[in-house]
Design a protein around this motif. Structure first.
Motif, PDB file in Angstrom:
ATOM      1  N   PHE A 224      22.828  40.202  44.599  1.00 56.66           N
ATOM      2  CA  PHE A 224      22.257  41.537  44.803  1.00 56.66           C
ATOM      3  C   PHE A 224      22.605  42.049  46.196  1.00 56.66           C
ATOM      4  CE2 PHE A 224      19.096  38.333  45.871  1.00 56.66           C
ATOM      5  CZ  PHE A 224      18.673  38.703  47.135  1.00 56.66           C
ATOM      6  N   PRO A 225      22.550  43.367  46.409  1.00 56.46           N
ATOM      7  CA  PRO A 225      22.787  43.931  47.747  1.00 56.46           C
ATOM      8  C   PRO A 225      21.580  43.651  48.642  1.00 56.46           C
ATOM      9  CG  PRO A 225      23.052  45.590  46.008  1.00 56.46           C
ATOM     10  CD  PRO A 225      22.349  44.425  45.413  1.00 56.46           C
ATOM     11  N   ARG A 226      21.826  43.071  49.771  1.00 54.01           N
ATOM     12  CA  ARG A 226      20.739  42.567  50.614  1.00 54.01           C
ATOM     13  C   ARG A 226      19.785  43.648  51.106  1.00 54.01           C
ATOM     14  NH1 ARG A 226      21.682  38.645  55.845  1.00 54.01           N
ATOM     15  NH2 ARG A 226      19.519  38.526  56.580  1.00 54.01           N
ATOM     16  N   PRO A 234      22.012  47.397  40.561  1.00 49.58           N
ATOM     17  CA  PRO A 234      23.109  47.403  39.577  1.00 49.58           C
ATOM     18  C   PRO A 234      24.484  47.698  40.165  1.00 49.58           C
ATOM     19  CG  PRO A 234      21.183  48.482  38.650  1.00 49.58           C
ATOM     20  CD  PRO A 234      20.873  48.227  40.096  1.00 49.58           C
ATOM     21  N   LEU A 235      24.552  48.199  41.401  1.00 50.55           N
ATOM     22  CA  LEU A 235      25.843  48.413  42.049  1.00 50.55           C
ATOM     23  C   LEU A 235      26.661  47.125  42.107  1.00 50.55           C
ATOM     24  CD1 LEU A 235      24.752  50.641  45.063  1.00 50.55           C
ATOM     25  CD2 LEU A 235      26.222  51.363  43.164  1.00 50.55           C
ATOM     26  N   PRO A 239      32.520  47.122  39.309  1.00 54.17           N
ATOM     27  CA  PRO A 239      33.782  46.830  40.009  1.00 54.17           C
ATOM     28  C   PRO A 239      34.308  48.059  40.750  1.00 54.17           C
ATOM     29  CG  PRO A 239      33.820  45.934  37.775  1.00 54.17           C
ATOM     30  CD  PRO A 239      32.595  46.815  37.868  1.00 54.17           C
ATOM     31  N   GLY A 240      34.891  47.827  41.895  1.00 59.92           N
ATOM     32  CA  GLY A 240      35.433  48.918  42.698  1.00 59.92           C
ATOM     33  C   GLY A 240      34.360  49.597  43.523  1.00 59.92           C
ATOM     34  N   VAL A 241      33.398  50.198  42.861  1.00 52.53           N
ATOM     35  CA  VAL A 241      32.318  50.891  43.566  1.00 52.53           C
ATOM     36  C   VAL A 241      31.559  49.936  44.478  1.00 52.53           C
ATOM     37  CG1 VAL A 241      30.130  52.105  43.240  1.00 52.53           C
ATOM     38  CG2 VAL A 241      32.075  52.644  41.776  1.00 52.53           C
TER      39      VAL A 241
END
Length: 269
Positions: A224-226, A234-235, A239-241
């Motif tokens: 997950f994004p910290r 969900p980011l 992929p890519g984003v």
């Protein structure tokens, strides 16, 4: 309970805004910045541990912090009852905090994260916060972290994604011009090379590479994004984003989890 359930409740927009505000103090007031980061990291680790161990706290656990630097993290984990061991290859970083390692609440070892001087399965939690992008072999670092973590323990590897807005560290957004060009531009402007110099102490580490490595171990339990609120997690599965928007990726692994690797962005209960 999924390992991230408790931390997900803490991952609010208010927390994200507060931490973003602290980043501006990294240079003028490092005690404030690193103190806040250490407290948040200890809270995140405690939540992940509780999620993996039926609500247990960190009391009595051994936490090995790879690249822990000065004693900010030691104090934050000691306040939660954990035995803290910091590993740091650079003695100047060890003494960069408000107290020397000798006066801190943890133990410190001078060593490389690429060859940890600890026995297999010897610690409960192995943590690395914003170190992988500073070593030439980040997944060797990850493998060492898994090696020393006992079955049922957690290896928590968090790193700055190169194409995110903070990938260039003190070079700012100029890293989008290319790492070598950004370093040269910084040197011309300031008269000295950046502390985190591309190609020697800063490397282009992607979210995709981290996820691929973590899945290949069969031990991945969450990613997950910290610093993002829960609704933005969900980011990680885009992929890519994700290379531009995740900013800092957390990989949570458990050596006891040797099943089929998880799909991107999923979490195992």
């Amino acid at each position: 309970m999924a390992v991230t359930d408790l931390f997900a409740r803490r991952a609010t927009l208010r927390r994200s805004v507060r931490l973003l505000g602290e980043f501006r103090y990294e240079q003028p007031d490092p005690d404030r910045f690193y103190g806040a980061l250490a407290d948040d990291t200890a809270a995140m680790t405690a939540d992940l541990w509780a999620g993996a161990h039926a609500g247990a706290d960190l009391g009595g656990t051994t936490v090995l912090d790879v690249g822990g630097g000065p004693g900010y993290f030691a104090d934050a984990f000691a306040a939660r009852g954990a035995r803290y061991i910091g590993v740091e290859p650079d003695p100047s970083e060890m003494h960069a905090g408000p107290t020397s390692p000798a006066g801190s609440t943890g133990s410190f070892v001078r060593a490389s994260g690429l060859a940890l001087p600890f026995a297999d399965a010897s610690v409960d939690i192995c943590l690395s916060s914003n170190v992988a992008e500073h070593v030439p072999q980040p997944w060797r670092l990850g493998a060492e972290m898994l090696r020393v973590t006992r079955p049922g323990g957690l290896a928590i590897l968090s790193y700055t994604v190169w194409l995110g807005p903070f990938g260039g560290h003190e070079m700012g957004l100029t890293h989008y011009l290319g790492g070598a060009r950004a370093a040269a531009r910084y040197t011309r402007k300031h008269g000295h090379p950046p502390k985190n110099n591309f190609g020697s102490s800063l490397f282009a580490v992607s979210a995709a590479d981290g996820l691929d490595w973590a899945r290949s171990t069969g031990a991945l339990v969450a990613a997950f994004p910290r610093y993002h609120p829960r609704w933005a997690w969900p980011l990680t599965a885009a992929p890519g984003v994700r290379e531009f928007l995740v900013s800092n990726l957390v990989l949570v692994l458990s050596p006891s989890t040797m099943a089929t690797p998880l799909p991107e962005g999923s979490q195992k209960t």
